[in-house]
Scaffold this motif. Sequence first.
Motif, short mmCIF file in Angstrom:
data_model
loop_
_atom_site.label_atom_id
_atom_site.label_comp_id
_atom_site.label_asym_id
_atom_site.label_seq_id
_atom_site.Cartn_x
_atom_site.Cartn_y
_atom_site.Cartn_z
N THR A 36 0.86 -1.19 0.00
CA THR A 36 0.00 0.00 0.00
C THR A 36 0.89 1.24 0.00
O THR A 36 1.80 1.36 0.84
CB THR A 36 -0.92 0.01 1.23
OG1 THR A 36 -1.75 -1.15 1.20
CG2 THR A 36 -1.80 1.25 1.23
N ILE A 37 0.67 2.12 -0.97
CA ILE A 37 1.56 3.27 -1.15
C ILE A 37 0.77 4.57 -1.12
O ILE A 37 -0.46 4.59 -1.27
CB ILE A 37 2.33 3.17 -2.48
CG1 ILE A 37 1.35 3.15 -3.66
CG2 ILE A 37 3.22 1.94 -2.50
CD1 ILE A 37 2.01 3.24 -5.02
N SER A 38 1.51 5.65 -0.91
CA SER A 38 0.95 7.00 -0.98
C SER A 38 1.47 7.69 -2.24
O SER A 38 2.47 7.27 -2.82
CB SER A 38 1.36 7.81 0.25
OG SER A 38 0.99 7.15 1.44
N ALA A 39 0.81 8.74 -2.64
CA ALA A 39 1.34 9.56 -3.73
C ALA A 39 2.70 10.10 -3.28
O ALA A 39 2.84 10.59 -2.16
CB ALA A 39 0.39 10.70 -4.05
N GLY A 40 3.70 9.96 -4.12
CA GLY A 40 5.05 10.40 -3.77
C GLY A 40 5.93 9.28 -3.24
O GLY A 40 7.12 9.50 -2.98
N THR A 41 5.38 8.08 -3.07
CA THR A 41 6.19 6.93 -2.65
C THR A 41 7.15 6.55 -3.78
O THR A 41 6.73 6.43 -4.94
CB THR A 41 5.30 5.72 -2.32
OG1 THR A 41 4.46 6.03 -1.21
CG2 THR A 41 6.14 4.49 -1.99
N PRO A 42 8.45 6.34 -3.48
CA PRO A 42 9.37 5.90 -4.54
C PRO A 42 8.97 4.52 -5.07
O PRO A 42 8.76 3.59 -4.29
CB PRO A 42 10.72 5.84 -3.83
CG PRO A 42 10.58 6.70 -2.62
CD PRO A 42 9.15 6.58 -2.20
N LEU A 43 8.85 4.41 -6.39
CA LEU A 43 8.51 3.13 -7.02
C LEU A 43 9.77 2.36 -7.40
O LEU A 43 9.87 1.16 -7.16
CB LEU A 43 7.66 3.35 -8.27
CG LEU A 43 6.25 3.89 -8.04
CD1 LEU A 43 5.58 4.16 -9.39
CD2 LEU A 43 5.42 2.91 -7.23
N PHE A 44 10.72 3.07 -8.02
CA PHE A 44 11.96 2.41 -8.45
C PHE A 44 13.02 3.46 -8.73
O PHE A 44 12.72 4.65 -8.91
CB PHE A 44 11.74 1.56 -9.71
CG PHE A 44 11.34 2.33 -10.94
CD1 PHE A 44 12.29 2.88 -11.79
CD2 PHE A 44 10.00 2.51 -11.26
CE1 PHE A 44 11.93 3.59 -12.92
CE2 PHE A 44 9.62 3.21 -12.39
CZ PHE A 44 10.58 3.76 -13.23
N THR A 45 14.27 2.99 -8.72
CA THR A 45 15.40 3.81 -9.17
C THR A 45 15.88 3.24 -10.49
O THR A 45 16.08 2.02 -10.63
CB THR A 45 16.55 3.81 -8.16
OG1 THR A 45 16.09 4.37 -6.93
CG2 THR A 45 17.73 4.62 -8.67
N LEU A 46 16.06 4.11 -11.48
CA LEU A 46 16.57 3.71 -12.79
C LEU A 46 18.06 4.05 -12.85
O LEU A 46 18.47 5.16 -12.52
CB LEU A 46 15.83 4.46 -13.90
CG LEU A 46 16.21 4.08 -15.33
CD1 LEU A 46 15.53 2.77 -15.71
CD2 LEU A 46 15.82 5.18 -16.30
#
Length: 501
Positions: free
Chosen positions: A462-472
């Motif tokens: 469960t995530i919030s807006a602004g939660t890091p999804l991934f690093t490229l």
Amino acid sequence: MDSLIVKDMGIDTHQEPVMYMRRDCHVCRAEGFTASTRVAVIHGEHSVIASMNVVDEAVLEQGYAGFSKAALERLQAAEGDYVTVGHAPVLESMQSVRKKIFGHKLSEAEITEIIEDISAHRYSDIEIASFLSVCAGSRLDVEEIIDLTDAMVACGKRLQWPQHRRVFDKHCIGGLPGNRTTPLLVSIASAAGLVMPKTSSRAITSPAGTADTMEALTTVNLELAEIQHTVTATGACLAWGGAVNLSPADDLMIRIERALDLDGEGQLIASVLSKKIAAGSTHVIIDIPVGETAKVRTERDANRLASLFTQVGAACGIFVRCIITDGTRPVGLGIGPVEEARDLLAVLQCQPQAPADLRERALLLTAHLFDLADGAGVEAGYAKAAKILDSEQAWLQFQRIAIAQGGMKTLPDAAYQHIEYALTAGTIRKVDNRQLAQLAKLAGAPSTPAAGVRLHVRVGATISAGTPLFTLFSNSTGERNYALEYYRNQSAIFTIEEAAG
């Protein structure tokens, strides 16, 4: 045949030999050569069949012929040497390829002739692509797959382990980003005394193969004698199979499969088993992940593939056990050679942040391998594997193998890092494996080892807006921007169910 002077064009055409000739060259005019003509080139005891390219007069002096790096290597020729050039012989085996195009079954002799010609570099890339395309899908029956496997083994070298009655191996058919269980399994199993001369492929359609990941950690381009030394010293190795001419036709075909983004069923089975047989293996575990966006989409397809693997293995004298596993989501957090290496090191070193799913899959597969070895059951095998991993015996064994292969390397860092954040709140319901793998490839993986992706969220989170999804990770701004453009146009990589209200 007529003679010409060698010119090194300094052009890397990968594994395809290419010759460059002036349009007004006396040989070109006398023989009627045109662009894309296949020509036979001889230098002393060495010869090659090359594709001819026509160049402007300003590029080459009269009496010279230019050659790509691959052509010069196979000819063992240097600039200034003389070579003779003539028409390439007619390839009778292409008639068999055309026969298959029209849906007819190939005989053992026809398949053998095709593979012998490919191994001898007589086929152009286009001709190899034709053969692979016509064999894709389910166009090869079980007898053809057996014949293809045998032919691929016969064309290369073979490792022999006369002092060992049973030699173990493992392979995952792929399609699941981050599923780097092989180094873990080899370390655990060989720490327990099983012999595992593991030769792996580089990536075909994925952001990293086992050989790519291991190359970030140690030397994988081992000669046969070096593999034998490593296995004698440690009981195992983690090497690149392409460096030792085990099933050489497979390596030539893999290069074309990579360009086509193609991995046909029959070719896949023959590729995997020919390498295992050539490495001297007698017992093999095959991991078949199944999921909507994995390489194998349905349980039915997985069962068919497992049946074919088992039948072909038995016919070729090798025992195969297939394990159908969850392929609905990525494994671990890292995708790409270096990032996957970080995950497997974390598991080996029993770090608190180590990916639990990668650890679990490795233990499950090793448990099946132990059951093959001692017949004590998978549950007992799992407990045995977990004990070896948790006591860090596997980590010590991995280091022994790496040292025997040339020593441990320091993992490089990518030049550019970009964090992508969630735009909405909710729960992550799905991650598209194929699109995620493509994202890592567009960032530069596996050709740039440090390129790839590191996930910060998992399915079910469960995530919030602004939660890091991934690093490229990338080594150029061009690749970074290209990958991010792809991501922003592929909103289905992460399926986020927005919170109610």
